[in-house]
Design an enzyme around this catalytic site. Sequence first.
Site, mmCIF file in Angstrom:
data_model
loop_
_atom_site.group_PDB
_atom_site.id
_atom_site.type_symbol
_atom_site.label_atom_id
_atom_site.label_comp_id
_atom_site.label_asym_id
_atom_site.label_seq_id
_atom_site.Cartn_x
_atom_site.Cartn_y
_atom_site.Cartn_z
ATOM 1 C CG HIS A 169 -0.412 -0.208 2.527
ATOM 2 N ND1 HIS A 169 0.053 -1.439 2.961
ATOM 3 C CD2 HIS A 169 -0.239 0.634 3.572
ATOM 4 C CE1 HIS A 169 0.479 -1.333 4.210
ATOM 5 N NE2 HIS A 169 0.322 -0.075 4.607
ATOM 6 C CG HIS B 101 0.985 5.139 3.948
ATOM 7 N ND1 HIS B 101 0.008 5.000 4.910
ATOM 8 C CD2 HIS B 101 1.769 4.037 4.055
ATOM 9 C CE1 HIS B 101 0.204 3.869 5.573
ATOM 10 N NE2 HIS B 101 1.271 3.260 5.074
#
Length: 140
Positions: free
Chosen positions: A99, A101
């Site tokens: 992921h 950010h």
Amino acid sequence: MSEDCIFCSIVAGDIPNRTVYEDDEVLAFLDVNPLAEGHTLVIPKEHGEQVADLPEVAPTVFQRAAELTPAVRDAVDADGTTVAVNDGPAAGQEVPHLHVHIVPREEGDGAGMLHALDWARPELDDDTFDDVQQAIRDAQ
Ligand SMILES: [Zn+2]
């Protein structure tokens, strides 16, 4: 898909999320424990723990993150963003599904550079989350 992966469960729709962008390969949604208002996560729909585990889709994830960053910034009227990946547990990765950010930043927010990220997290109510979600959608 990994059965015990919270992000795979989000992709599958088993866990509700506040989606701000979605296509065939990528999902972007608001972090439920944001470092700042508008904190967004950009993930591949395919499960893979780290950048190097997903050589085919990782470039698309980063491209979408690059495209979304101005929308996130503008939606919360931030001065800038920190865009970062904690790649692996040793780097502080808490969910083992790649992921990116996107963290809105303010001049003088006191958080310093990426190497020093450590500041008080906001307490956001549902209405604020909803407003930020819609603002990012509208800013694209
Ligand atoms: Zn996963």
